[in-house]
Design a protein around this motif. Structure first.
Motif, PDB file in Angstrom:
ATOM      1  N   ALA A   1     -14.384   0.122   3.203  1.00  0.00           N
ATOM      2  CA  ALA A   1     -14.080   0.475   1.819  1.00  0.00           C
ATOM      3  C   ALA A   1     -15.216   0.016   0.922  1.00  0.00           C
ATOM      4  N   GLN A   2     -15.203   0.498  -0.306  1.00  0.00           N
ATOM      5  CA  GLN A   2     -16.224   0.123  -1.277  1.00  0.00           C
ATOM      6  C   GLN A   2     -16.099  -1.354  -1.625  1.00  0.00           C
TER       7      GLN A   2
ATOM      8  N   LEU B   1       0.848  -1.199   0.000  1.00  0.00           N
ATOM      9  CA  LEU B   1       0.000   0.000   0.000  1.00  0.00           C
ATOM     10  C   LEU B   1       0.884   1.251   0.000  1.00  0.00           C
ATOM     11  N   PRO B   2       1.714   1.415  -1.007  1.00  0.00           N
ATOM     12  CA  PRO B   2       2.736   2.473  -0.957  1.00  0.00           C
ATOM     13  C   PRO B   2       2.160   3.880  -0.928  1.00  0.00           C
TER      14      PRO B   2
ATOM     15  N   ASP C   1      -5.163   0.625  -2.415  1.00  0.00           N
ATOM     16  CA  ASP C   1      -4.119   1.583  -2.074  1.00  0.00           C
ATOM     17  C   ASP C   1      -4.511   2.990  -2.524  1.00  0.00           C
ATOM     18  N   ALA C   2      -4.959   3.110  -3.767  1.00  0.00           N
ATOM     19  CA  ALA C   2      -5.358   4.421  -4.297  1.00  0.00           C
ATOM     20  C   ALA C   2      -6.560   4.973  -3.545  1.00  0.00           C
ATOM     21  N   TRP C   3      -7.537   4.115  -3.265  1.00  0.00           N
ATOM     22  CA  TRP C   3      -8.740   4.556  -2.551  1.00  0.00           C
ATOM     23  C   TRP C   3      -8.381   5.045  -1.147  1.00  0.00           C
ATOM     24  N   LEU C   4      -7.586   4.255  -0.434  1.00  0.00           N
ATOM     25  CA  LEU C   4      -7.257   4.592   0.947  1.00  0.00           C
ATOM     26  C   LEU C   4      -6.432   5.872   1.018  1.00  0.00           C
ATOM     27  N   ALA C   5      -5.501   6.045   0.100  1.00  0.00           N
ATOM     28  CA  ALA C   5      -4.709   7.279   0.087  1.00  0.00           C
ATOM     29  C   ALA C   5      -5.606   8.499  -0.056  1.00  0.00           C
ATOM     30  N   GLY C   6      -6.661   8.377  -0.845  1.00  0.00           N
ATOM     31  CA  GLY C   6      -7.590   9.484  -1.014  1.00  0.00           C
ATOM     32  C   GLY C   6      -8.462   9.742   0.193  1.00  0.00           C
TER      33      GLY C   6
ATOM     34  N   ARG D   1       2.590   6.390   2.179  1.00  0.00           N
ATOM     35  CA  ARG D   1       3.254   7.667   1.929  1.00  0.00           C
ATOM     36  C   ARG D   1       2.372   8.821   2.401  1.00  0.00           C
ATOM     37  N   ARG D   2       1.066   8.699   2.175  1.00  0.00           N
ATOM     38  CA  ARG D   2       0.133   9.734   2.621  1.00  0.00           C
ATOM     39  C   ARG D   2       0.098   9.808   4.144  1.00  0.00           C
ATOM     40  N   MET D   3       0.073   8.669   4.813  1.00  0.00           N
ATOM     41  CA  MET D   3       0.097   8.677   6.275  1.00  0.00           C
ATOM     42  C   MET D   3       1.370   9.338   6.795  1.00  0.00           C
ATOM     43  N   ASN D   4       2.483   9.027   6.161  1.00  0.00           N
ATOM     44  CA  ASN D   4       3.745   9.618   6.582  1.00  0.00           C
ATOM     45  C   ASN D   4       3.762  11.128   6.356  1.00  0.00           C
TER      46      ASN D   4
END
Length: 251
Positions: free
Chosen positions: A186-187, A89-90, A197-202, A94-97
């Motif tokens: 999640a959906q 989940l890169p 990964d893309a959904w969670l980052a958003g 990265r977003r969390m960081n």
């Protein structure tokens, strides 16, 4: 590194990534070396792994990752699983960081993390993402455990849970009844790790995190995740399956 039973339902989604990394560790490579070897073609955006000794004394771990794009990594299971989540989940990691570093820059590192950093830490360590029918999610939010795990037991065949909290993954090497995930919904249409990964980052936005959009789920209550949960009385243990206040008051 100890062996890992990749057939366990909580490890199964990570088997494709993890088995090769673990094999390199067992062959004598440091955890950071094994993770770096697995980065191609799965390289997290701009991030690599390095030995823990590269983290200067007194420098916040999250800020170091954000500024230097290197994840300090120890040779233990905790950091092994953290690295796997970075690989899988890169963009979310990265977003969390990024959010952690922003909060540290704004408020410093004190005794209290603040609501956003607290939520990020909880999810990073113990988080999971659930894709499930509405009725399953509604019962989970209500903490109506008999309905969730007994009445709706067949509906769990339509659900998928990805544990992405690296501390929880580490603990599940020796599973015990009380282990609990902090679950984000999640959906149901999401079917791949890359899409998740893309959904969670958003979804990782400060205002949403401050409200802690998670709900607790004792993971060994999930049908198929523990043979014992087929036994009568398994869900009567209120030390683990704590009723909501509303249900307790109406009882």
């Amino acid at each position: 590194m100890a062996p890992i039973d990749w057939a366990s339902p909580w490890f199964l989604p990570w088997r494709e990534l993890g088995a090769g990394v673990l094999a390199r560790c067992q062959a004598g490579h440091a955890v950071h070396e094994a993770l770096n070897a697995a980065r191609q073609p799965l390289a997290p955006p701009g991030v690599r792994f390095g030995p823990q000794q590269m983290l200067p004394a007194g420098e916040p771990y999250e800020r170091h990752i954000f500024e230097r794009a290197v994840v300090p990594t120890r040779d233990n299971a905790h950091d092994f699983f953290n690295g796997l989540v970075w690989l899988g989940l890169p963009h979310a990691k990265r977003r969390m960081n990024q959010l952690q570093a922003t909060e540290i820059l704004a408020h410093g590192v004190g005794a209290a993390r603040g609501p956003v950093r607290d939520a990020l830490t909880v999810f990073d360590e113990n988080g999971a993402v659930l894709m499930a029918p509405d009725v399953v999610w509604e019962a989970l939010l209500a903490r109506d455990w008999p309905r969730l795990f007994l009445d709706l037991r067949p509906r769990w065949a339509e659900a998928r849970l990805l544990i992405c909290g690296h501390a929880l993954l580490e603990q599940l090497q020796q599973p015990r009844k009380g282990l609990t995930a902090h679950v984000w919904r999640a959906q149901a249409e999401i079917t791949s790790m890359a899409a998740l990964d893309a959904w969670l980052a958003g979804q990782l936005q400060p205002e949403r995190l401050a409200r802690k959009p998670f709900t607790p789920l004792p993971v060994l209550g999930i049908p198929g995740w523990c043979p014992d949960n087929q036994r009568p009385g398994y869900y009567d243990d209120e030390r683990v399956f704590r009723p909501s206040r509303a249900l307790a008051q109406s009882a």
